[in-house]
Design an enzyme around this catalytic site. Structure first.
Site, mmCIF file in Angstrom:
data_model
loop_
_atom_site.group_PDB
_atom_site.id
_atom_site.type_symbol
_atom_site.label_atom_id
_atom_site.label_comp_id
_atom_site.label_asym_id
_atom_site.label_seq_id
_atom_site.Cartn_x
_atom_site.Cartn_y
_atom_site.Cartn_z
ATOM 1 N N ARG A 176 -3.395 1.502 -18.185
ATOM 2 C CA ARG A 176 -4.813 1.212 -18.176
ATOM 3 C C ARG A 176 -5.549 2.542 -17.346
ATOM 4 N NH1 ARG A 176 -7.301 -2.016 -14.448
ATOM 5 N NH2 ARG A 176 -6.285 -0.990 -12.901
ATOM 6 N N ARG A 180 -16.012 2.172 -15.270
ATOM 7 C CA ARG A 180 -16.947 1.634 -14.973
ATOM 8 C C ARG A 180 -18.266 1.698 -15.190
ATOM 9 N NH1 ARG A 180 -15.704 3.049 -8.519
ATOM 10 N NH2 ARG A 180 -13.572 2.164 -8.273
ATOM 11 N N ARG A 254 9.583 14.744 -6.902
ATOM 12 C CA ARG A 254 8.530 15.733 -7.249
ATOM 13 C C ARG A 254 7.766 16.382 -6.112
ATOM 14 N NH1 ARG A 254 3.529 14.688 -9.801
ATOM 15 N NH2 ARG A 254 3.460 12.627 -8.988
ATOM 16 N N ARG A 285 -6.037 20.718 -7.491
ATOM 17 C CA ARG A 285 -7.106 20.452 -6.859
ATOM 18 C C ARG A 285 -7.185 21.108 -5.754
ATOM 19 N NH1 ARG A 285 -5.687 14.302 -4.776
ATOM 20 N NH2 ARG A 285 -4.209 14.963 -3.349
ATOM 21 N N GLU A 310 -3.821 22.596 -4.258
ATOM 22 C CA GLU A 310 -2.460 22.016 -4.466
ATOM 23 C C GLU A 310 -1.917 22.414 -5.902
ATOM 24 O OE1 GLU A 310 -2.764 18.015 -4.024
ATOM 25 O OE2 GLU A 310 -3.667 18.222 -2.091
ATOM 26 N N TYR A 358 7.878 5.005 -4.016
ATOM 27 C CA TYR A 358 6.515 5.612 -3.416
ATOM 28 C C TYR A 358 5.440 4.466 -2.725
ATOM 29 C CZ TYR A 358 2.167 7.390 -2.780
ATOM 30 O OH TYR A 358 0.751 8.000 -2.207
ATOM 31 N N ASP A 360 1.955 3.788 -0.520
ATOM 32 C CA ASP A 360 0.827 4.190 0.341
ATOM 33 C C ASP A 360 1.074 3.859 1.596
ATOM 34 O OD1 ASP A 360 -0.785 5.705 -1.490
ATOM 35 O OD2 ASP A 360 -1.672 3.842 -2.291
HETATM 36 P P1 FAD Z 1 7.371 10.112 6.358
HETATM 37 O O1 FAD Z 1 6.347 10.302 6.449
HETATM 38 O O2 FAD Z 1 8.059 10.998 5.124
HETATM 39 O O3 FAD Z 1 8.401 10.192 7.396
HETATM 40 C C1 FAD Z 1 9.741 10.018 7.317
HETATM 41 C C2 FAD Z 1 10.218 11.143 8.731
HETATM 42 O O4 FAD Z 1 11.594 11.230 8.682
HETATM 43 C C3 FAD Z 1 9.558 12.401 8.447
HETATM 44 O O5 FAD Z 1 9.041 12.753 9.691
HETATM 45 C C4 FAD Z 1 11.128 13.310 8.474
HETATM 46 O O6 FAD Z 1 10.821 14.742 8.971
HETATM 47 C C5 FAD Z 1 12.049 12.437 9.084
HETATM 48 N N1 FAD Z 1 13.347 12.632 8.719
HETATM 49 C C6 FAD Z 1 13.874 12.805 7.428
HETATM 50 N N2 FAD Z 1 15.339 12.904 7.575
HETATM 51 C C7 FAD Z 1 15.640 13.053 8.863
HETATM 52 C C8 FAD Z 1 16.933 13.281 9.818
HETATM 53 N N3 FAD Z 1 17.958 13.499 8.825
HETATM 54 N N4 FAD Z 1 16.637 13.206 10.871
HETATM 55 C C9 FAD Z 1 15.523 13.377 11.648
HETATM 56 N N5 FAD Z 1 14.263 12.864 11.092
HETATM 57 C C10 FAD Z 1 14.290 12.816 9.734
HETATM 58 N N6 FAD Z 1 -0.871 7.088 1.399
HETATM 59 C C11 FAD Z 1 -2.238 6.670 1.259
HETATM 60 O O7 FAD Z 1 -2.140 5.370 1.664
HETATM 61 N N7 FAD Z 1 -3.254 7.276 0.918
HETATM 62 C C12 FAD Z 1 -2.973 8.739 0.521
HETATM 63 O O8 FAD Z 1 -4.205 9.289 0.355
HETATM 64 C C13 FAD Z 1 -1.721 9.325 0.407
HETATM 65 N N8 FAD Z 1 -1.689 10.575 0.171
HETATM 66 C C14 FAD Z 1 -0.740 11.129 -0.115
HETATM 67 C C15 FAD Z 1 -0.260 12.406 -0.482
HETATM 68 C C16 FAD Z 1 0.935 13.077 -0.645
HETATM 69 C C17 FAD Z 1 1.183 14.223 -1.085
HETATM 70 C C18 FAD Z 1 2.078 12.186 -0.450
HETATM 71 C C19 FAD Z 1 3.301 12.866 -0.432
HETATM 72 C C20 FAD Z 1 2.076 10.811 0.142
HETATM 73 C C21 FAD Z 1 0.736 10.268 0.132
HETATM 74 N N9 FAD Z 1 0.491 9.020 0.850
HETATM 75 C C22 FAD Z 1 -0.730 8.537 0.791
HETATM 76 C C23 FAD Z 1 1.819 8.302 1.237
HETATM 77 C C24 FAD Z 1 1.981 8.352 2.822
HETATM 78 O O9 FAD Z 1 2.348 9.736 2.846
HETATM 79 C C25 FAD Z 1 3.236 7.361 2.875
HETATM 80 O O10 FAD Z 1 2.949 6.229 2.593
HETATM 81 C C26 FAD Z 1 3.806 7.399 4.392
HETATM 82 O O11 FAD Z 1 3.939 8.804 4.728
HETATM 83 C C27 FAD Z 1 5.182 7.064 4.407
HETATM 84 O O12 FAD Z 1 5.659 7.161 5.821
HETATM 85 P P2 FAD Z 1 7.321 7.128 6.141
HETATM 86 O O13 FAD Z 1 7.550 6.957 7.512
HETATM 87 O O14 FAD Z 1 7.884 6.360 5.042
HETATM 88 O O15 FAD Z 1 7.607 8.446 5.541
HETATM 89 N N1 UDP Z 2 -5.814 11.954 -13.305
HETATM 90 C C1 UDP Z 2 -6.463 12.825 -14.358
HETATM 91 N N2 UDP Z 2 -7.597 13.524 -13.984
HETATM 92 C C2 UDP Z 2 -7.770 13.594 -12.656
HETATM 93 C C3 UDP Z 2 -7.357 12.840 -11.616
HETATM 94 C C4 UDP Z 2 -6.143 12.000 -12.236
HETATM 95 O O1 UDP Z 2 -5.992 12.700 -15.532
HETATM 96 O O2 UDP Z 2 -8.966 14.014 -12.351
HETATM 97 C C5 UDP Z 2 -4.411 11.176 -13.827
HETATM 98 C C6 UDP Z 2 -3.213 12.246 -13.666
HETATM 99 O O3 UDP Z 2 -2.627 11.491 -14.902
HETATM 100 C C7 UDP Z 2 -2.638 11.783 -12.479
HETATM 101 C C8 UDP Z 2 -2.949 10.338 -12.271
HETATM 102 O O4 UDP Z 2 -4.266 10.088 -12.796
HETATM 103 O O5 UDP Z 2 -1.189 12.088 -12.503
HETATM 104 C C9 UDP Z 2 -3.048 9.722 -10.816
HETATM 105 O O6 UDP Z 2 -3.926 10.552 -9.946
HETATM 106 P P1 UDP Z 2 -4.297 10.141 -8.428
HETATM 107 O O7 UDP Z 2 -4.827 11.806 -8.108
HETATM 108 O O8 UDP Z 2 -5.207 9.242 -8.566
HETATM 109 O O9 UDP Z 2 -2.880 9.896 -7.768
HETATM 110 P P2 UDP Z 2 -1.904 10.818 -6.994
HETATM 111 O O10 UDP Z 2 -1.619 12.089 -8.001
HETATM 112 O O11 UDP Z 2 -2.324 11.112 -5.679
HETATM 113 O O12 UDP Z 2 -0.734 10.038 -7.191
#
Ligand code: FAD
Ligand code: UDP
Length: 374
Positions: A176, A180, A254, A285, A310, A358, A360
């Site tokens: 999808r 909009r 990744r 970005r 990034e 994964y 959020d």
């Molecule tokens: P983590 O935050 O990874 O916590 C796990 C912890 O365990 C870490 O602090 C690590 O150091 C610790 N750990 C691991 N192994 C060990 C060990 N052996 N001993 C001691 N400690 C250890 N979610 C959204 O809702 N909105 C967003 O815009 C969004 N953007 C994101 C962008 C990126 C680049 C990424 C990667 C994620 C994003 N997320 C977003 C998702 C969000 O980060 C996760 O939902 C959240 O962090 C998950 O929490 P967690 O506790 O599962 O993992």
């Molecule tokens: N995407 C794109 N152009 C943009 C933003 C996103 O084509 O300007 C596509 C791209 O394939 C990307 C996917 O939408 O992998 C999801 O992007 P988004 O930033 O929404 O999510 P995230 O990368 O944070 O999972």
């Protein structure tokens, strides 16, 4: 030696929310984290009074009323609404694809005019397939939104993100691509969104209030690996394969590299998120962190700003594991580890590393709130 009810490995959102609930239920917890700080990937670092999202931009969004009430009870959220802008060869387009985008692309002013153009371009792409199904991401996207949107806003960004040509990526990645037909730049469809005022550390501090935590403590290189000596139960939020000493092999991830810098001006790009959708610019970005926290005239109260570029990066051992690669090979491997996990007595595996999924932020909290017995 004191026995805790729970030893919690990982002070990320899963571990911290679990600790909060256990503490509220009168249980004793020790939370350890191998990093030098608490908060996992939502951790913010203060740079010149700006909370910098050190492990990537985090926007809290949910339609779950219970989760929204839970976090708002702990901290105050601001009114941040994610509305990224795409920069393609120096021209700007609003995201997600909406009437503002179509106006910038084609000069159309009404939903009907936009629809006619989108349908025309989609039909062209469908005709080019000669009755076959789309065989790759490029063909799929062309049939969903047409050539202009694909070439200007999707192709380069997606190829940088995945490190592969859109012709080599499977079609199923994008089933999808919503368009909009309204002038609405809000990226998310959820009912609620925002960012804790002062950054995510406030939320983590509120969750961990009254809970003992130890940073710089790696579970596997600490006495706590014999956790039964310290606690009745273990909550493990570290990597699933690591817990089992990689006995079946390593799971793939990744990752993203961040290049963060101070800029000696108050307002660099006028928006928190600007995507660079052409292939030749190596980053996907630029995040300007101040716009997550400060709005309108507040932006100019601080004469400096902080940006992060990034760069999607191929994962190697020692890097931060960000996104699980849920392809057939890795899912099969994860299933073998999950089967071992079910046999571990008194251990809860939770969060994105331990589940190899994964999530959020809101779904992480939802999962912890759903745990019945603490
Ligand atoms: P983590 O935050 O990874 O916590 C796990 C912890 O365990 C870490 O602090 C690590 O150091 C610790 N750990 C691991 N192994 C060990 C060990 N052996 N001993 C001691 N400690 C250890 N979610 C959204 O809702 N909105 C967003 O815009 C969004 N953007 C994101 C962008 C990126 C680049 C990424 C990667 C994620 C994003 N997320 C977003 C998702 C969000 O980060 C996760 O939902 C959240 O962090 C998950 O929490 P967690 O506790 O599962 O993992
Ligand atoms: N995407 C794109 N152009 C943009 C933003 C996103 O084509 O300007 C596509 C791209 O394939 C990307 C996917 O939408 O992998 C999801 O992007 P988004 O930033 O929404 O999510 P995230 O990368 O944070 O999972």
């Amino acid at each position: 030696m004191r026995k805790y009810d729970y030893l919690i490995v990982g002070a990320g959102l899963f571990g911290a929310t679990f600790a909060y609930r256990a503490h509220q239920a009168g249980k004793t917890c020790l939370v350890i984290d191998k990093r030098a700080h608490r908060g996992g990937n939502v951790y913010c670092e203060d740079m010149a009074g700006i909370p910098v999202h050190k492990y990537g931009a985090h926007i809290f969004h949910t339609s779950n009323k219970e989760v929204w009430a839970f976090v708002n009870n702990l901290v105050e959220f601001n009114r941040y609404t994610n509305s990224p802008v795409a920069n393609y060869k120096g021209k700007l387009y609003n995201l997600p694809f909406n009437m503002n985008t179509f106006n910038a692309l084609w000069g159309v002013k009404t939903p009907d005019e936009a629809m006619v153009e989108i349908e025309r371009q989609k039909a062209e792409a469908v005709a080019a397939l000669n009755g076959r199904e789309p065989a790759n991401l490029e063909e799929q996207a062309l049939t969903l939104v047409g050539k202009d949107i694909f070439e200007k806003l999707i192709k380069g960004y997606t190829e940088k993100q995945w490190g592969r040509s859109c012709k080599e990526l499977p079609a199923f990645i994008i089933r999808r691509l919503p368009v909009r037909l309204v002038f609405d730049n809000n990226y998310f469809n959820d009912k609620y969104q925002g960012i804790p005022i002062g950054g995510y550390n406030k939320l983590i501090d509120a969750l961990l209030e009254g809970v003992q935590t130890k940073t710089d403590t790696d579970f596997f290189h600490s006495p706590y690996k014999n956790w039964q000596n310290y606690a009745h139960k273990l909550v493990y939020t570290g990597a699933l394969d690591e817990y089992f000493h990689y006995q079946y092999g390593h799971l793939d991830w990744r990752t993203v590299s961040f290049e963060t810098e101070f800029i000696p001006q108050a307002n660099y790009q006028g928006n928190a998120v600007v995507n660079y959708t052409e292939r030749d610019i190596p980053y996907t970005r630029i995040i300007e962190h101040k716009h997550f926290e400060f709005f309108g005239a507040e932006v100019y109260e601080n004469p400096v700003t902080v940006i992060s570029r990034e760069y999607p990066t191929e994962y190697q051992d020692g890097m931060e594991p960000y996104y699980p690669i849920n392809d057939a090979k890795n899912n099969e491997l994860a299933d073998k580890y999950r089967a071992l996990a079910t046999q571990e007595k008194n251990v809860i595996f939770g969060g994105r590393l331990a589940e190899y999924r994964y999530y959020d932020m809101a779904p992480i909290i939802e999962k912890v709130l759903a745990i019945k017995e603490l």
